[in-house]
Design a protein around this motif. Sequence first.
Motif, mmCIF file in Angstrom:
data_model
loop_
_atom_site.group_PDB
_atom_site.id
_atom_site.type_symbol
_atom_site.label_atom_id
_atom_site.label_comp_id
_atom_site.label_asym_id
_atom_site.label_seq_id
_atom_site.Cartn_x
_atom_site.Cartn_y
_atom_site.Cartn_z
ATOM 1 N N ALA A 148 42.141 53.354 5.870
ATOM 2 C CA ALA A 148 43.207 52.468 6.332
ATOM 3 C C ALA A 148 43.285 51.184 5.520
ATOM 4 O O ALA A 148 44.299 50.478 5.546
ATOM 5 C CB ALA A 148 43.004 52.139 7.812
ATOM 6 N N MET A 149 42.203 50.858 4.778
ATOM 7 C CA MET A 149 42.203 49.661 3.932
ATOM 8 C C MET A 149 42.907 49.889 2.599
ATOM 9 O O MET A 149 43.081 48.944 1.827
ATOM 10 C CB MET A 149 40.757 49.231 3.635
ATOM 11 C CG MET A 149 39.918 48.889 4.846
ATOM 12 S SD MET A 149 38.233 48.386 4.335
ATOM 13 C CE MET A 149 37.403 48.292 5.912
ATOM 14 N N LEU A 150 43.333 51.119 2.322
ATOM 15 C CA LEU A 150 43.841 51.437 0.989
ATOM 16 C C LEU A 150 45.278 50.981 0.747
ATOM 17 O O LEU A 150 45.653 50.719 -0.391
ATOM 18 C CB LEU A 150 43.749 52.951 0.744
ATOM 19 C CG LEU A 150 42.338 53.511 0.537
ATOM 20 C CD1 LEU A 150 42.351 55.026 0.593
ATOM 21 C CD2 LEU A 150 41.780 53.035 -0.805
ATOM 22 N N THR A 151 46.102 50.922 1.812
ATOM 23 C CA THR A 151 47.519 50.596 1.623
ATOM 24 C C THR A 151 48.000 49.622 2.706
ATOM 25 O O THR A 151 47.335 49.441 3.735
ATOM 26 C CB THR A 151 48.399 51.862 1.691
ATOM 27 O OG1 THR A 151 48.326 52.410 3.018
ATOM 28 C CG2 THR A 151 47.969 52.905 0.676
ATOM 29 N N LEU A 152 49.160 49.076 2.483
ATOM 30 C CA LEU A 152 49.766 48.165 3.454
ATOM 31 C C LEU A 152 50.005 48.853 4.783
ATOM 32 O O LEU A 152 49.818 48.257 5.847
ATOM 33 C CB LEU A 152 51.088 47.633 2.887
ATOM 34 C CG LEU A 152 51.961 46.797 3.829
ATOM 35 C CD1 LEU A 152 51.248 45.508 4.224
ATOM 36 C CD2 LEU A 152 53.310 46.485 3.180
ATOM 37 N N VAL A 500 35.059 33.189 7.456
ATOM 38 C CA VAL A 500 36.258 33.818 8.032
ATOM 39 C C VAL A 500 36.050 35.321 8.180
ATOM 40 O O VAL A 500 36.373 35.918 9.214
ATOM 41 C CB VAL A 500 37.489 33.520 7.154
ATOM 42 C CG1 VAL A 500 38.679 34.392 7.573
ATOM 43 C CG2 VAL A 500 37.862 32.043 7.244
ATOM 44 N N LEU A 501 35.494 35.947 7.136
ATOM 45 C CA LEU A 501 35.253 37.387 7.183
ATOM 46 C C LEU A 501 34.256 37.734 8.294
ATOM 47 O O LEU A 501 34.448 38.714 9.033
ATOM 48 C CB LEU A 501 34.716 37.881 5.841
ATOM 49 C CG LEU A 501 35.667 37.828 4.637
ATOM 50 C CD1 LEU A 501 34.957 38.315 3.376
ATOM 51 C CD2 LEU A 501 36.905 38.659 4.886
ATOM 52 N N ALA A 502 33.191 36.948 8.399
ATOM 53 C CA ALA A 502 32.170 37.227 9.410
ATOM 54 C C ALA A 502 32.730 37.082 10.823
ATOM 55 O O ALA A 502 32.486 37.931 11.697
ATOM 56 C CB ALA A 502 30.978 36.292 9.218
ATOM 57 N N LEU A 503 33.503 36.006 11.052
ATOM 58 C CA LEU A 503 34.080 35.798 12.379
ATOM 59 C C LEU A 503 35.079 36.891 12.724
ATOM 60 O O LEU A 503 35.120 37.387 13.864
ATOM 61 C CB LEU A 503 34.752 34.418 12.425
ATOM 62 C CG LEU A 503 35.249 33.935 13.792
ATOM 63 C CD1 LEU A 503 34.101 33.877 14.793
ATOM 64 C CD2 LEU A 503 35.932 32.577 13.669
ATOM 65 N N THR A 504 35.879 37.300 11.748
ATOM 66 C CA THR A 504 36.847 38.380 11.970
ATOM 67 C C THR A 504 36.130 39.683 12.289
ATOM 68 O O THR A 504 36.555 40.444 13.170
ATOM 69 C CB THR A 504 37.740 38.563 10.728
ATOM 70 O OG1 THR A 504 38.358 37.324 10.397
ATOM 71 C CG2 THR A 504 38.814 39.601 10.981
ATOM 72 N N PHE A 505 35.030 39.947 11.585
ATOM 73 C CA PHE A 505 34.258 41.165 11.814
ATOM 74 C C PHE A 505 33.710 41.192 13.243
ATOM 75 O O PHE A 505 33.747 42.231 13.925
ATOM 76 C CB PHE A 505 33.112 41.249 10.801
ATOM 77 C CG PHE A 505 32.221 42.441 10.969
ATOM 78 C CD1 PHE A 505 32.670 43.717 10.676
ATOM 79 C CD2 PHE A 505 30.914 42.291 11.427
ATOM 80 C CE1 PHE A 505 31.843 44.823 10.836
ATOM 81 C CE2 PHE A 505 30.077 43.383 11.580
ATOM 82 C CZ PHE A 505 30.548 44.656 11.282
ATOM 83 N N ALA A 543 42.590 40.814 6.873
ATOM 84 C CA ALA A 543 43.051 42.190 7.064
ATOM 85 C C ALA A 543 41.923 43.189 6.843
ATOM 86 O O ALA A 543 41.741 44.130 7.619
ATOM 87 C CB ALA A 543 44.216 42.479 6.121
ATOM 88 N N LEU A 544 41.141 42.983 5.783
ATOM 89 C CA LEU A 544 40.044 43.904 5.476
ATOM 90 C C LEU A 544 38.954 43.844 6.536
ATOM 91 O O LEU A 544 38.431 44.877 6.975
ATOM 92 C CB LEU A 544 39.462 43.576 4.099
ATOM 93 C CG LEU A 544 40.400 43.809 2.907
ATOM 94 C CD1 LEU A 544 39.835 43.169 1.650
ATOM 95 C CD2 LEU A 544 40.635 45.303 2.684
ATOM 96 N N ALA A 545 38.606 42.647 6.974
ATOM 97 C CA ALA A 545 37.559 42.511 7.995
ATOM 98 C C ALA A 545 38.032 43.027 9.347
ATOM 99 O O ALA A 545 37.243 43.584 10.122
ATOM 100 C CB ALA A 545 37.130 41.046 8.108
ATOM 101 N N ALA A 546 39.331 42.855 9.638
ATOM 102 C CA ALA A 546 39.865 43.330 10.918
ATOM 103 C C ALA A 546 39.845 44.853 11.008
ATOM 104 O O ALA A 546 39.835 45.413 12.113
ATOM 105 C CB ALA A 546 41.289 42.816 11.114
ATOM 106 N N THR A 547 39.839 45.528 9.869
ATOM 107 C CA THR A 547 39.798 46.992 9.856
ATOM 108 C C THR A 547 38.362 47.508 9.863
ATOM 109 O O THR A 547 38.144 48.723 9.889
ATOM 110 C CB THR A 547 40.542 47.523 8.613
ATOM 111 O OG1 THR A 547 41.808 46.844 8.513
ATOM 112 C CG2 THR A 547 40.851 49.005 8.721
ATOM 113 N N SER A 548 37.387 46.622 9.865
ATOM 114 C CA SER A 548 35.977 47.018 9.774
ATOM 115 C C SER A 548 35.344 47.171 11.147
ATOM 116 O O SER A 548 34.249 46.655 11.406
ATOM 117 C CB SER A 548 35.200 45.978 8.945
ATOM 118 O OG SER A 548 35.759 45.828 7.664
ATOM 119 N N GLY A 549 36.026 47.868 12.035
ATOM 120 C CA GLY A 549 35.517 48.061 13.393
ATOM 121 C C GLY A 549 34.539 49.220 13.472
ATOM 122 O O GLY A 549 34.779 50.216 14.161
#
Length: 598
Positions: A148-152, A500-505, A543-549
């Motif tokens: 899901a991280m590959l495209t918009l 920001v990345l850590a908090l989003t993760f 966006a990238l960190a939000a997809t790292s669930g």
Amino acid sequence: MTFDIAFVLAVTAAALALLAWGRIPPDLIALGVLLMLFFGRVVTLEQALSGFSNQAVITIGAIFVISAALTGTGVAAAIGAWIRRLAGRSEVRLIALTMGSVAVMSAFMNSVGASAVLLPAVVAAAREMNAPVSRVLIPLAFGSLLGAMLTLVGTPSNLLTSGVLEQFGYAPFGMFEFTPFGALALLLGMGLVILARRRLLPLRPAGVRDTPPADAHGAYRLDERLCEAVAPAHSPLAGQSLRAAGLGEAFGAAVLAIERNGALILSPAPDQILRGGDYLLLGARQDDIERLQQTLGLEVQDRMRLGVEALRTADLAMAELVVTPRSELEGRTLAQVGFRDVYGATVLGIWRDGSPRRTHLPQMELRAGDALLVHGPPVALRRLRDLPDFVVLTEESEAQPRTKRAPVAVAILGAFVLAMVLQLAPVAIVGLTAAAAMVMTGCVGMADARRVVEWRAILLIAAMLPLAEAMRTTGAAAFLAEGGTAMLGAFGVVPVLAGVLALTFVFTNVMGNHVTAVLMAPLAIDAAVRLGADPRMFALGVALAATSGFATPNAHPGNLLVMGPANYRFSDYVRLGLPLGLLTLAGSLILLALLYGS
């Protein structure tokens, strides 16, 4: 801090607490946020309803229809067959093919749909090589997230972050602007899973589908809860229907078969009338059987004559299915659903939290990820397969796809991607055009197109978008960003971006990616502006960190989808998902710094 800022932050904190609590539907919470913001006079009517006309929301709805067309025409199933053929007897090859294939599919279709359509093929491939399904289904779920991280259009959080970026006056993301980061994350993720599979992937031989097809009920150990009894002529049951007798509600017992005058009635309907002398095959606990004897006078037999094998005939079969995330059945009991009446099949067992439940089933509330063992005629099992509430794991229960339309569906998908790359029209219009083309060419029916759209997800996203607007217009985002940059700004851009990345993760593993993207994108963009950094770099990071669930089962519906079939526990997601998330975030941070500078 102004009153408006304090109000927006209070509403945000309350929403986060309710989402973490998990007792209230997320879409209802989002609707409450929208109404609070409007009645608190921090957004106008136009701003409050803007989410329902937002390009990201329209595009997400279109992606659901495109995904259904790719599934219905057999394009996705063909990829599943290809995985089975090439995997052979190699577990490593199966994991690599599974993660790579579902990643490519998730780049252009709904990631949960991609996982669901490959699930039966991956399970069958694991069974053929005698590998526990617990070793391959987490890679399936995590591969869909990495893809899901590959495209918009790979995930709603990408589209939502792009929309927030546009709200701040910047150009939206391009179709393949995410690709370098997604490709790196996919390579890192596949490498970690394959190299550390023996340490990080759970080994659970009791998983639902580790039994061969001819013994699909074996994992549920149905025989442990079976007994046979005769209903004498003087029994209160004589002359009553099964529904009126209420054996399930009162005693937690299920009548699985009735033998009468030498004829066997399998999976009897609720309106089946019981007669004196009926020989009953029951599913019940020992204490419930004793209560049946005392209360209804049933004559329990010492030896089993029918047994579980009586349930399998040419006219009736068993199948395993999983309750999908966001199913309308979540939180409802089998009795409330009227499962036997509505679907024409009987639930023999429910697999949950690593063990089967075989009695008192009518009173159990269904959860996403529950695996159900159902018994009924093949036509009923095929109907279950076509419903969005279930994924049927038994491949022979699957309906025949419209394979003649497959080239058309692939051509429309190719045109959709090309139009996005060339920016021939706004993203929502391109998505709607592709979805309409799928319907008009017969790749998916109009009724199916309406059914496959996850309206609860649409409502959640549309109702939460005004929060991003409120954070921007009231200065709440600037207030929080100022505090964050004051603490970390002295160390430079990269440490702030890492924060920001850590908090989003953390947020995405607690609340999911939709809400996290809406919440964090305004903060990240404002922080970038204050630091003099590129806002696109920070928005991409969100966006990238939000997809790292990866670290919790509730972080993404795809994680829940595989939980029941593979007998996963919460700790299994943490054990692999935490190092995987930290590794991919570290890779994204380095690549963002290299491409955008500090």
